[in-house]
Design a protein around this motif. Structure first.
Motif, PDB file in Angstrom:
ATOM      1  N   GLU A  86      61.667  22.796  57.928  1.00 37.81           N
ATOM      2  CA  GLU A  86      61.840  23.402  59.251  1.00 37.81           C
ATOM      3  C   GLU A  86      63.015  24.371  59.288  1.00 37.81           C
ATOM      4  OE1 GLU A  86      62.489  21.884  63.901  1.00 37.81           O
ATOM      5  OE2 GLU A  86      62.230  20.442  62.280  1.00 37.81           O
ATOM      6  N   GLU A  87      64.013  24.152  58.430  1.00 43.81           N
ATOM      7  CA  GLU A  87      65.242  24.944  58.490  1.00 43.81           C
ATOM      8  C   GLU A  87      65.384  25.954  57.350  1.00 43.81           C
ATOM      9  OE1 GLU A  87      67.839  21.500  60.833  1.00 43.81           O
ATOM     10  OE2 GLU A  87      68.421  22.073  58.803  1.00 43.81           O
ATOM     11  N   ILE A  88      64.395  26.041  56.455  1.00 40.99           N
ATOM     12  CA  ILE A  88      64.441  27.042  55.385  1.00 40.99           C
ATOM     13  C   ILE A  88      63.888  28.357  55.932  1.00 40.99           C
ATOM     14  CG2 ILE A  88      63.681  27.679  53.064  1.00 40.99           C
ATOM     15  CD1 ILE A  88      63.251  24.716  52.484  1.00 40.99           C
ATOM     16  N   PRO A  89      64.641  29.445  55.851  1.00 37.46           N
ATOM     17  CA  PRO A  89      64.119  30.730  56.325  1.00 37.46           C
ATOM     18  C   PRO A  89      62.827  31.095  55.592  1.00 37.46           C
ATOM     19  CG  PRO A  89      66.476  30.877  55.911  1.00 37.46           C
ATOM     20  CD  PRO A  89      66.030  29.551  55.373  1.00 37.46           C
ATOM     21  N   THR A  90      61.868  31.624  56.344  1.00 35.55           N
ATOM     22  CA  THR A  90      60.574  31.972  55.752  1.00 35.55           C
ATOM     23  C   THR A  90      60.732  32.960  54.610  1.00 35.55           C
ATOM     24  OG1 THR A  90      59.446  31.551  57.849  1.00 35.55           O
ATOM     25  CG2 THR A  90      58.289  32.926  56.249  1.00 35.55           C
ATOM     26  N   GLU A  91      61.679  33.883  54.720  1.00 31.57           N
ATOM     27  CA  GLU A  91      61.888  34.861  53.650  1.00 31.57           C
ATOM     28  C   GLU A  91      62.318  34.176  52.358  1.00 31.57           C
ATOM     29  OE1 GLU A  91      61.124  38.107  53.417  1.00 31.57           O
ATOM     30  OE2 GLU A  91      60.137  37.634  55.324  1.00 31.57           O
ATOM     31  N   GLU A  92      63.089  33.105  52.456  1.00 34.91           N
ATOM     32  CA  GLU A  92      63.506  32.370  51.257  1.00 34.91           C
ATOM     33  C   GLU A  92      62.324  31.617  50.645  1.00 34.91           C
ATOM     34  OE1 GLU A  92      66.181  32.651  49.646  1.00 34.91           O
ATOM     35  OE2 GLU A  92      67.372  33.776  51.108  1.00 34.91           O
ATOM     36  N   ILE A  93      61.427  31.134  51.476  1.00 38.60           N
ATOM     37  CA  ILE A  93      60.219  30.475  50.968  1.00 38.60           C
ATOM     38  C   ILE A  93      59.368  31.487  50.203  1.00 38.60           C
ATOM     39  CG2 ILE A  93      58.065  29.326  51.618  1.00 38.60           C
ATOM     40  CD1 ILE A  93      59.568  28.187  54.058  1.00 38.60           C
ATOM     41  N   LYS A  94      59.196  32.677  50.784  1.00 40.07           N
ATOM     42  CA  LYS A  94      58.413  33.718  50.120  1.00 40.07           C
ATOM     43  C   LYS A  94      59.069  34.141  48.809  1.00 40.07           C
ATOM     44  CE  LYS A  94      56.323  35.678  54.315  1.00 40.07           C
ATOM     45  NZ  LYS A  94      56.270  36.856  55.221  1.00 40.07           N
ATOM     46  N   ASN A  95      60.392  34.272  48.810  1.00 39.76           N
ATOM     47  CA  ASN A  95      61.096  34.673  47.587  1.00 39.76           C
ATOM     48  C   ASN A  95      60.910  33.638  46.488  1.00 39.76           C
ATOM     49  OD1 ASN A  95      63.186  36.334  46.061  1.00 39.76           O
ATOM     50  ND2 ASN A  95      64.224  34.365  46.163  1.00 39.76           N
ATOM     51  N   ASN A  96      60.903  32.357  46.864  1.00 40.10           N
ATOM     52  CA  ASN A  96      60.723  31.320  45.855  1.00 40.10           C
ATOM     53  C   ASN A  96      59.342  31.393  45.223  1.00 40.10           C
ATOM     54  OD1 ASN A  96      59.999  28.236  45.103  1.00 40.10           O
ATOM     55  ND2 ASN A  96      62.185  28.635  44.874  1.00 40.10           N
ATOM     56  N   PHE A  97      58.326  31.613  46.035  1.00 48.22           N
ATOM     57  CA  PHE A  97      56.975  31.740  45.493  1.00 48.22           C
ATOM     58  C   PHE A  97      56.821  33.019  44.677  1.00 48.22           C
ATOM     59  CE2 PHE A  97      55.850  28.134  47.969  1.00 48.22           C
ATOM     60  CZ  PHE A  97      54.654  27.662  47.470  1.00 48.22           C
ATOM     61  N   GLU A  98      57.483  34.095  45.083  1.00 47.43           N
ATOM     62  CA  GLU A  98      57.454  35.337  44.301  1.00 47.43           C
ATOM     63  C   GLU A  98      58.023  35.101  42.903  1.00 47.43           C
ATOM     64  OE1 GLU A  98      56.217  38.274  44.743  1.00 47.43           O
ATOM     65  OE2 GLU A  98      55.579  38.128  46.834  1.00 47.43           O
ATOM     66  N   THR A  99      59.063  34.287  42.808  1.00 46.35           N
ATOM     67  CA  THR A  99      59.724  34.044  41.523  1.00 46.35           C
ATOM     68  C   THR A  99      59.020  32.973  40.704  1.00 46.35           C
ATOM     69  OG1 THR A  99      61.852  34.628  42.529  1.00 46.35           O
ATOM     70  CG2 THR A  99      61.921  33.454  40.428  1.00 46.35           C
ATOM     71  N   ASN A 100      58.687  31.863  41.339  1.00 42.21           N
ATOM     72  CA  ASN A 100      58.171  30.706  40.605  1.00 42.21           C
ATOM     73  C   ASN A 100      56.670  30.716  40.373  1.00 42.21           C
ATOM     74  OD1 ASN A 100      60.778  29.791  40.643  1.00 42.21           O
ATOM     75  ND2 ASN A 100      60.416  28.047  41.993  1.00 42.21           N
ATOM     76  N   SER A 133      60.438  20.556  49.237  1.00 42.48           N
ATOM     77  CA  SER A 133      59.019  20.819  49.471  1.00 42.48           C
ATOM     78  C   SER A 133      58.559  22.142  48.880  1.00 42.48           C
ATOM     79  CB  SER A 133      58.735  20.811  50.976  1.00 42.48           C
ATOM     80  OG  SER A 133      59.547  21.778  51.649  1.00 42.48           O
ATOM     81  N   VAL A 134      59.340  23.197  49.076  1.00 42.90           N
ATOM     82  CA  VAL A 134      58.936  24.523  48.612  1.00 42.90           C
ATOM     83  C   VAL A 134      58.942  24.584  47.091  1.00 42.90           C
ATOM     84  CG1 VAL A 134      59.502  26.982  48.659  1.00 42.90           C
ATOM     85  CG2 VAL A 134      59.750  25.610  50.738  1.00 42.90           C
ATOM     86  N   TYR A 135      59.979  24.003  46.472  1.00 45.46           N
ATOM     87  CA  TYR A 135      60.058  23.993  45.009  1.00 45.46           C
ATOM     88  C   TYR A 135      58.896  23.206  44.417  1.00 45.46           C
ATOM     89  CZ  TYR A 135      62.078  23.560  40.337  1.00 45.46           C
ATOM     90  OH  TYR A 135      62.288  23.614  38.975  1.00 45.46           O
TER      91      TYR A 135
END
Length: 267
Positions: free
Chosen positions: A87-101, A140-142
């Motif tokens: 709930e508190e992770i910025p959406t842009e950081e979630i997208k960046n993680n998927f872009e990288t991983n 969760s995102v990782y």
């Protein structure tokens, strides 16, 4: 002929350990870094590559093929950690993680596959994570990005088998690297409903990395996979309980496993 190996994220941590191990075994190793000019202690060449930049991926792979005439092994190691209450992770950081991983390794594989098809041989090793086998609280995102790469590998492996190309996953547990320093941590927000538990969990995660296994264990495992003419689809590298947690997820009822994780994280 010495085999040519490309390792993304080869300037530190697991990638550097793998590169040095393979270099000493006689492989022609190329690593990558977003800023290779800052790295002065690498014993193998480092090329500029950002897995979020398709042009840089194609440029680096073209350079290797131009120099050596081939590309035998690709190790998709570049990745970043991320923690926090979803709930508190910025959406842009979630997208960046998927872009990288996730999307980064996909683009690297797309760029490498034409050369491997032309050679009628090749091996791609995707470095995932034991965390990718389960949804972990505050990771969760990782877990999701690494789990998605595991499934992409399973599917792509079948698609390219007839071309003489093999793809496999290696899922490490906690290793003593600098991943915690480069990880995105959602800030602990004072007064948040998640504050107390997330702060405690974050501290425990960092301690696990600091006391993790020697990354040379990953290097030795990767070397054995390269030497194997018929690698498995999945490999797990870590302490017994980390690997056993995957077995428990298969055999325990979902709610029992969930309770076990919640007890572990003191939620």
């Amino acid at each position: 002929m010495n085999r040519v190996v490309l390792i993304t994220g080869g300037s530190s941590g697991i990638g550097k350990s793998i590169g040095e191990f393979l270099h000493h075994k006689g492989f022609v190793v190329y690593g990558t870094s977003r800023n290779p000019e800052r790295i002065t202690n690498s014993i193998f060449p480092l090329l500029a590559l950002d897995v979020r930049d398709t042009t840089s991926i194609k440029t680096a792979i073209t350079e290797i093929i131009t120099i050596t005439g081939r590309l035998d092994v690709v190790i998709n190691n570049a990745g970043v950690g991320i923690t926090g209450p979803l709930e508190e992770i910025p959406t842009e950081e979630i997208k960046n993680n998927f872009e990288t991983n996730l999307f980064g390794p996909i683009q690297v594989m797309k760029a490498a596959l034409p050369q491997m098809r032309a050679q009628k041989s090749g091996l791609i090793i995707n470095i995932t994570s034991i965390a990718g086998y389960m949804g972990l609280p505050y990771r969760s995102v990782y877990s999701a990005s690494k789990g998605a790469l595991e499934l992409i590998t399973e599917a792509l492996r079948m698609e390219v088998k007839s071309f003489g190309i093999t793809i496999t996953n290696v899922a490490p547990g906690d290793f003593a690297t600098n991943i915690a320093a480069g990880r995105y941590h959602a800030p602990v927000i004072q007064g948040s409903d998640y504050e107390v538990v997330y702060k405690r969990t974050l501290q425990a995660m960092n301690e696990h990395v600091d006391s993790g296994s020697n990354p040379n264990e990953m290097a030795e495992e990767v070397y054995q996979i390269i030497q194997n003419p018929n690698p498995k689809i999945h490999y797990k590298v870590g302490v017994f309980m980390q690997k056993f947690s995957i077995v428990l997820k298969r055999i325990l009822p979902d709610k029992v496993y969930e309770k076990m994780l919640m007890n572990h994280y003191k939620i």
